[in-house]
Design a protein around this motif. Sequence first.
Motif, PDB file in Angstrom:
ATOM      1  N   GLU A  56       0.835  -1.194   0.000  1.00 11.98           N
ATOM      2  CA  GLU A  56       0.000   0.000   0.000  1.00 11.98           C
ATOM      3  C   GLU A  56       0.871   1.245   0.000  1.00 11.98           C
ATOM      4  N   PRO A  57       0.970   1.919  -1.141  1.00 12.66           N
ATOM      5  CA  PRO A  57       1.715   3.179  -1.132  1.00 12.66           C
ATOM      6  C   PRO A  57       0.877   4.274  -0.480  1.00 12.66           C
ATOM      7  N   MET A  58       1.560   5.244   0.107  1.00 13.37           N
ATOM      8  CA  MET A  58       0.833   6.360   0.726  1.00 13.37           C
ATOM      9  C   MET A  58       0.603   7.464  -0.304  1.00 13.37           C
ATOM     10  N   CYS A  59      -0.338   8.320  -0.011  1.00 17.43           N
ATOM     11  CA  CYS A  59      -0.595   9.469  -0.869  1.00 17.43           C
ATOM     12  C   CYS A  59       0.572  10.444  -0.752  1.00 17.43           C
ATOM     13  N   ASN A  60       0.764  11.229  -1.794  1.00 15.82           N
ATOM     14  CA  ASN A  60       1.897  12.134  -1.851  1.00 15.82           C
ATOM     15  C   ASN A  60       1.465  13.477  -2.458  1.00 15.82           C
ATOM     16  N   PRO A  61       0.644  14.253  -1.725  1.00 13.88           N
ATOM     17  CA  PRO A  61       0.134  15.508  -2.290  1.00 13.88           C
ATOM     18  C   PRO A  61       1.226  16.540  -2.568  1.00 13.88           C
ATOM     19  N   ILE A  62       2.289  16.541  -1.772  1.00  9.90           N
ATOM     20  CA  ILE A  62       3.391  17.471  -2.036  1.00  9.90           C
ATOM     21  C   ILE A  62       4.099  17.051  -3.320  1.00  9.90           C
ATOM     22  N   GLY A  63       4.257  15.758  -3.513  1.00  9.85           N
ATOM     23  CA  GLY A  63       4.838  15.257  -4.762  1.00  9.85           C
ATOM     24  C   GLY A  63       3.978  15.606  -5.963  1.00  9.85           C
ATOM     25  N   GLN A  64       2.653  15.567  -5.784  1.00 10.62           N
ATOM     26  CA  GLN A  64       1.755  15.974  -6.871  1.00 10.62           C
ATOM     27  C   GLN A  64       2.007  17.442  -7.243  1.00 10.62           C
ATOM     28  N   ALA A  65       2.142  18.291  -6.243  1.00 11.36           N
ATOM     29  CA  ALA A  65       2.393  19.714  -6.499  1.00 11.36           C
ATOM     30  C   ALA A  65       3.740  19.897  -7.194  1.00 11.36           C
ATOM     31  N   PHE A  66       4.765  19.215  -6.714  1.00 10.25           N
ATOM     32  CA  PHE A  66       6.094  19.336  -7.330  1.00 10.25           C
ATOM     33  C   PHE A  66       6.071  18.874  -8.783  1.00 10.25           C
ATOM     34  N   PHE A  67       5.343  17.784  -9.065  1.00  4.26           N
ATOM     35  CA  PHE A  67       5.236  17.280 -10.448  1.00  4.26           C
ATOM     36  C   PHE A  67       4.622  18.341 -11.354  1.00  4.26           C
ATOM     37  N   LEU A  68       3.524  18.955 -10.899  1.00  8.37           N
ATOM     38  CA  LEU A  68       2.857  19.962 -11.725  1.00  8.37           C
ATOM     39  C   LEU A  68       3.654  21.268 -11.782  1.00  8.37           C
ATOM     40  N   ASN A  69       4.392  21.575 -10.720  1.00  4.41           N
ATOM     41  CA  ASN A  69       5.288  22.742 -10.765  1.00  4.41           C
ATOM     42  C   ASN A  69       6.346  22.541 -11.851  1.00  4.41           C
ATOM     43  N   LYS A  70       6.898  21.337 -11.904  1.00  9.68           N
ATOM     44  CA  LYS A  70       7.923  21.035 -12.913  1.00  9.68           C
ATOM     45  C   LYS A  70       7.344  21.131 -14.329  1.00  9.68           C
ATOM     46  N   ALA A  71       6.071  20.772 -14.470  1.00 10.18           N
ATOM     47  CA  ALA A  71       5.395  20.869 -15.773  1.00 10.18           C
ATOM     48  C   ALA A  71       5.028  22.313 -16.110  1.00 10.18           C
ATOM     49  N   LYS A  72       5.210  23.220 -15.154  1.00 12.85           N
ATOM     50  CA  LYS A  72       4.912  24.651 -15.334  1.00 12.85           C
ATOM     51  C   LYS A  72       3.457  24.908 -15.757  1.00 12.85           C
ATOM     52  N   THR A  73       2.552  24.254 -15.066  1.00  9.39           N
ATOM     53  CA  THR A  73       1.125  24.451 -15.357  1.00  9.39           C
ATOM     54  C   THR A  73       0.701  25.857 -14.962  1.00  9.39           C
ATOM     55  N   ASP A  74      -0.324  26.357 -15.647  1.00  7.68           N
ATOM     56  CA  ASP A  74      -0.837  27.707 -15.372  1.00  7.68           C
ATOM     57  C   ASP A  74      -1.982  27.697 -14.359  1.00  7.68           C
ATOM     58  N   LEU A  75      -2.671  26.582 -14.254  1.00  6.40           N
ATOM     59  CA  LEU A  75      -3.794  26.415 -13.333  1.00  6.40           C
ATOM     60  C   LEU A  75      -3.859  24.943 -12.971  1.00  6.40           C
ATOM     61  N   ASN A  76      -4.066  24.654 -11.687  1.00  2.00           N
ATOM     62  CA  ASN A  76      -4.180  23.270 -11.238  1.00  2.00           C
ATOM     63  C   ASN A  76      -5.575  22.995 -10.692  1.00  2.00           C
ATOM     64  N   ILE A  77      -6.067  21.822 -11.018  1.00  2.00           N
ATOM     65  CA  ILE A  77      -7.381  21.361 -10.569  1.00  2.00           C
ATOM     66  C   ILE A  77      -7.173  20.246  -9.554  1.00  2.00           C
ATOM     67  N   ILE A  78      -7.902  20.309  -8.454  1.00  2.01           N
ATOM     68  CA  ILE A  78      -7.925  19.207  -7.489  1.00  2.01           C
ATOM     69  C   ILE A  78      -9.190  18.402  -7.742  1.00  2.01           C
ATOM     70  N   LEU A  79      -9.013  17.094  -7.850  1.00  6.43           N
ATOM     71  CA  LEU A  79     -10.148  16.199  -8.045  1.00  6.43           C
ATOM     72  C   LEU A  79     -10.111  15.110  -6.980  1.00  6.43           C
ATOM     73  N   GLY A  80     -10.824  15.345  -5.880  1.00  5.59           N
ATOM     74  CA  GLY A  80     -11.041  14.329  -4.862  1.00  5.59           C
ATOM     75  C   GLY A  80      -9.886  14.029  -3.939  1.00  5.59           C
ATOM     76  N   LEU A  81      -8.999  14.979  -3.672  1.00 10.27           N
ATOM     77  CA  LEU A  81      -7.941  14.713  -2.701  1.00 10.27           C
ATOM     78  C   LEU A  81      -8.532  14.697  -1.293  1.00 10.27           C
ATOM     79  N   CYS A  82      -7.908  13.945  -0.414  1.00 14.76           N
ATOM     80  CA  CYS A  82      -8.355  13.860   0.974  1.00 14.76           C
ATOM     81  C   CYS A  82      -8.228  15.218   1.668  1.00 14.76           C
ATOM     82  N   VAL A  83      -9.044  15.429   2.688  1.00 14.50           N
ATOM     83  CA  VAL A  83      -8.926  16.626   3.517  1.00 14.50           C
ATOM     84  C   VAL A  83      -7.535  16.600   4.148  1.00 14.50           C
ATOM     85  N   GLY A  84      -6.861  17.692   4.091  1.00 14.73           N
ATOM     86  CA  GLY A  84      -5.484  17.771   4.576  1.00 14.73           C
ATOM     87  C   GLY A  84      -4.514  17.621   3.420  1.00 14.73           C
TER      88      GLY A  84
END
Length: 130
Positions: A56-84
């Motif tokens: 069971e891998p754990m969730c990695n919301p900071i890693g998600q942000a870093f991935f999209l930062n590296k992709a240089k996105t202009d707007l990010n959408i959250i779809l169903g992330l856990c509270v916190g």
Amino acid sequence: MGMAFCIGLSQEAKIVAEILTVNGFEVNSVICKNCSIPKEEINIKENEKVHPNTYEPMCNPIGQAFFLNKAKTDLNIILGLCVGHDSLFIKYSEAPVTVLAVKDRVLGHNPLAAIYLSKGYYRNKLFPEI
């Protein structure tokens, strides 16, 4: 455009990405379990896992942000992330963030349903007699 989504909403994320792509957006998406970090790394015991005796891998919301930062996105959408997890993603995202859907398994990802039903079905649960 970036999309950070929960593994439990993979099908919904696929549909959203298709809609955005057909309408001319470039979509970079990243699942919550990115980097596949085992829960044992933070000393979670087998009996504390959702599915004991499985990988069971754990969730990695900071890693998600870093991935999209590296992709240089202009707007990010959250779809169903856990509270916190949503808060951590927002904190570390360099691009502005909007929420398309919150995670709420009890109410079918529609937490306002409890508010809409607060004077009826959920009245006794939300306004207990003192």
